[in-house]
Design a protein around this motif. Structure first.
Motif, short mmCIF file in Angstrom:
data_model
loop_
_atom_site.label_atom_id
_atom_site.label_comp_id
_atom_site.label_asym_id
_atom_site.label_seq_id
_atom_site.Cartn_x
_atom_site.Cartn_y
_atom_site.Cartn_z
N GLU A 378 0.84 -1.20 0.00
CA GLU A 378 0.00 0.00 0.00
C GLU A 378 0.88 1.25 0.00
O GLU A 378 2.05 1.21 0.41
CB GLU A 378 -0.95 0.01 1.20
CG GLU A 378 -0.28 -0.14 2.53
CD GLU A 378 -1.29 -0.33 3.67
OE1 GLU A 378 -2.47 0.01 3.48
OE2 GLU A 378 -0.89 -0.83 4.73
N ILE A 380 1.03 5.09 1.54
CA ILE A 380 0.47 5.93 2.58
C ILE A 380 1.04 7.34 2.43
O ILE A 380 2.23 7.56 2.65
CB ILE A 380 0.81 5.38 3.98
CG1 ILE A 380 0.30 3.94 4.12
CG2 ILE A 380 0.21 6.27 5.07
CD1 ILE A 380 0.62 3.28 5.43
N ASP A 383 0.45 13.43 3.86
CA ASP A 383 -0.69 14.31 4.15
C ASP A 383 -1.79 13.48 4.82
O ASP A 383 -2.33 12.55 4.22
CB ASP A 383 -1.21 14.95 2.87
CG ASP A 383 -2.31 15.98 3.13
OD1 ASP A 383 -2.79 16.05 4.29
OD2 ASP A 383 -2.66 16.70 2.20
N GLU A 384 -2.09 13.80 6.07
CA GLU A 384 -3.08 13.03 6.80
C GLU A 384 -4.47 13.11 6.17
O GLU A 384 -5.33 12.28 6.43
CB GLU A 384 -3.14 13.51 8.24
CG GLU A 384 -1.85 13.23 9.02
CD GLU A 384 -1.93 13.70 10.47
OE1 GLU A 384 -2.99 14.27 10.83
OE2 GLU A 384 -0.97 13.50 11.21
N GLY A 385 -4.70 14.15 5.36
CA GLY A 385 -6.00 14.30 4.72
C GLY A 385 -6.15 13.43 3.49
O GLY A 385 -7.25 13.34 2.93
N SER A 386 -5.07 12.79 3.03
CA SER A 386 -5.13 11.95 1.82
C SER A 386 -5.50 10.51 2.19
O SER A 386 -5.37 10.09 3.35
CB SER A 386 -3.79 11.98 1.09
OG SER A 386 -3.47 13.28 0.66
N TYR A 387 -5.95 9.78 1.19
CA TYR A 387 -6.34 8.40 1.42
C TYR A 387 -5.18 7.44 1.14
O TYR A 387 -4.36 7.68 0.27
CB TYR A 387 -7.52 8.02 0.51
CG TYR A 387 -8.80 8.75 0.82
CD1 TYR A 387 -9.62 8.31 1.86
CD2 TYR A 387 -9.19 9.86 0.09
CE1 TYR A 387 -10.81 8.97 2.15
CE2 TYR A 387 -10.36 10.53 0.37
CZ TYR A 387 -11.17 10.08 1.40
OH TYR A 387 -12.33 10.73 1.70
N LYS A 388 -5.17 6.34 1.89
CA LYS A 388 -4.23 5.26 1.58
C LYS A 388 -4.62 4.63 0.25
O LYS A 388 -5.79 4.55 -0.09
CB LYS A 388 -4.26 4.19 2.67
CG LYS A 388 -3.74 4.62 4.02
CD LYS A 388 -3.79 3.43 4.99
CE LYS A 388 -3.31 3.83 6.37
NZ LYS A 388 -3.38 2.68 7.32
N ILE A 389 -3.63 4.18 -0.47
CA ILE A 389 -3.89 3.51 -1.75
C ILE A 389 -3.43 2.06 -1.64
O ILE A 389 -2.25 1.80 -1.39
CB ILE A 389 -3.15 4.21 -2.90
CG1 ILE A 389 -3.60 5.67 -3.02
CG2 ILE A 389 -3.39 3.47 -4.22
CD1 ILE A 389 -2.85 6.47 -4.06
#
Length: 444
Positions: A378, A380, A383-389
């Motif tokens: 994955e 990560i 930026d805490e506002g972004s989503y994990k991919i």
């Protein structure tokens, strides 16, 4: 006055240490440790080692003298015919002075640095018995003359043979790796073409000699040089005990190499070994020397990767054997060294590849010795506002994994390995960031 716990001394001044085994006059028990005796034993070991080195140097000197005398005396290859004229005898003597083996002059007085290295191979093969080494050298030179090895590299032999043997990279000490893939002969038509007649079998044997001569070209007979190879024979998918022609030729080849190419094979590793092969090897063992026997290493299918990694770095071990090396690789080279991680039994671990800037593609390799683990990938973002991919959902890992991901923002690639077995697992991995132009820019 001595204290009760003072170490007692005997009349010769040797110390004794109490250890609860023997009693003294006061009822205390101790073990006698004769320090002088221990020192004498150590001295004896050192003396024996020095003496052994001296004996080997003495053997080499004697061997050099015998070879020198045999060349100058014109009898290294046997006594010359009596009907030769004086001119012919002189020419034969001059030609013998220039005799070489594996492109190394054999006349010691020429002072070539490779001469001693070549002579030592014959000495080691015969446990430094000078007479036996000398006779082995003579027989080798006679065989090469009769077999016409000097011109064998120019011969065009059956191209089918090239499907069986190949050179791939080097071991940890820089020795060339020679792979023999007997699974190729699962093709019955190919097997019949190669071994169908006695003439073809003789050609195959000659091709093996030709290949050995090619490999020798990659060796360096000088101080500190690489002067031997590692041979790897893969029996996966081989025809089985019915391939009697191949087994017979393999045994014949091994004897030929033992007798005429001494100490050029550092190790002979046989992998994916089926049970039936051991019986065949027992038969061969009756005819090979003890020194040659010690060069053999056998690995069952489950132990192949672990065995090969003892001799070959993961960057040089092909992916089909659990390593990281690919035939055509635009991402990594053997200079890109792998890191190692040990995962305890019934536990999980993560590997992280941090990426501090956008606009690059992260590429990574990962392999696990013995497999039997679950694996997830994955990305990560920082930026805490972004989503994990999620790049790879958790799945069982059974092959070496190569993957990549274009980084559009700073973050980290996280690999999670879950070891649910009762054994430790060894993980080998590497990564690289490659500058990349996004596809939309290229299209624009």
């Amino acid at each position: 006055m001595a204290e009760e716990n003072e170490t007692p001394h005997n009349e010769n001044g040797k110390s004794h240490i109490y250890n609860g085994n023997q009693g003294d006059e006061n009822g205390r028990e101790y073990t006698h440790i004769d320090q002088e005796t221990n020192q004498e034993e150590e001295d004896e070991k050192i003396y024996s080692s020095v003496e052994m080195k001296h004996e080997k140097k003495k053997a080499l000197l004697e061997f050099r003298c015998r070879v020198e005398d045999a060349i100058l005396g014109n009898y290294l290859l046997g006594k010359p015919p009596k009907n030769l004229s004086a001119i012919e005898t002189r020419m034969a003597r001059e030609q013998l002075r220039d005799i070489t083996l594996w492109e190394v002059p054999l006349l010691p007085s020429k002072g070539h640095e490779g001469t001693d290295i070549v002579l030592l191979k014959f000495l080691r093969a015969k446990d430094f018995k000078v007479h036996e080494a000398f006779e082995m050298l003579r027989k080798t030179l006679k065989w090469r003359r009769e077999y016409k090895t000097d011109g064998i590299l120019d011969e065009k032999l059956d191209s089918d043979f090239d499907k069986v043997v190949c050179l791939k990279s080097r071991d940890r000490e820089g020795r060339p790796l020679c792979y023999n893939n007997y699974g190729t002969f699962k093709d019955k038509e190919l097997y019949k073409r190669v071994f169908g007649t006695e003439e073809k079998r003789d050609e195959f044997l000659r091709w093996k000699v030709q290949y050995m001569e090619k490999v020798i070209k990659k060796l360096s007979f000088k101080n500190g040089g690489v002067d031997s190879i590692v041979q790897i024979t893969d029996l996966k998918n081989s025809p089985g005990p019915g391939m009697k022609e191949l087994l017979s030729l393999s045994n014949k080849t091994m004897l030929l190499l033992q007798d005429n190419y001494p100490e050029l094979i550092h190790k002979s590793i046989v992998i994916n070994v089926p049970f039936w092969y051991y019986a065949s090897h027992v038969v061969l063992s009756r005819f090979i020397s003890q020194r040659t026997k010690k060069k053999f290493i056998f690995a069952r299918p489950s132990k192949v990767t672990k065995t090969l990694l003892k001799f070959i770095a993961p960057e040089n071990l092909p992916v089909e054997y659990g390593g990281l090396k690919r035939e055509i690789d635009d991402d990594f080279t053997t200079a890109d060294k792998a890191s190692e991680l040990i995962i305890r039994e019934n536990s999980a671990a993560t590997i992280e590849f941090p990426v501090t800037e956008a606009g690059v593609t992260m590429v990574w390799d990962i392999t696990v010795v013995g497999w039997e683990v679950s694996y997830k990938e994955e990305f990560i973002p920082d930026d805490e506002g972004s989503y994990k991919i999620l790049l790879q959902n958790q799945k069982k890992m059974g092959v070496c994994v190569r993957n990549s991901f274009y980084i559009s923002e700073p973050g980290r690639i996280v690999l999670t390995i879950d070891n649910g077995t009762l054994k430790k697992k060894r993980v080998l991995y590497r990564s690289k960031a490659k500058a990349t132009v996004p596809m939309y820019i290229i299209l624009k």
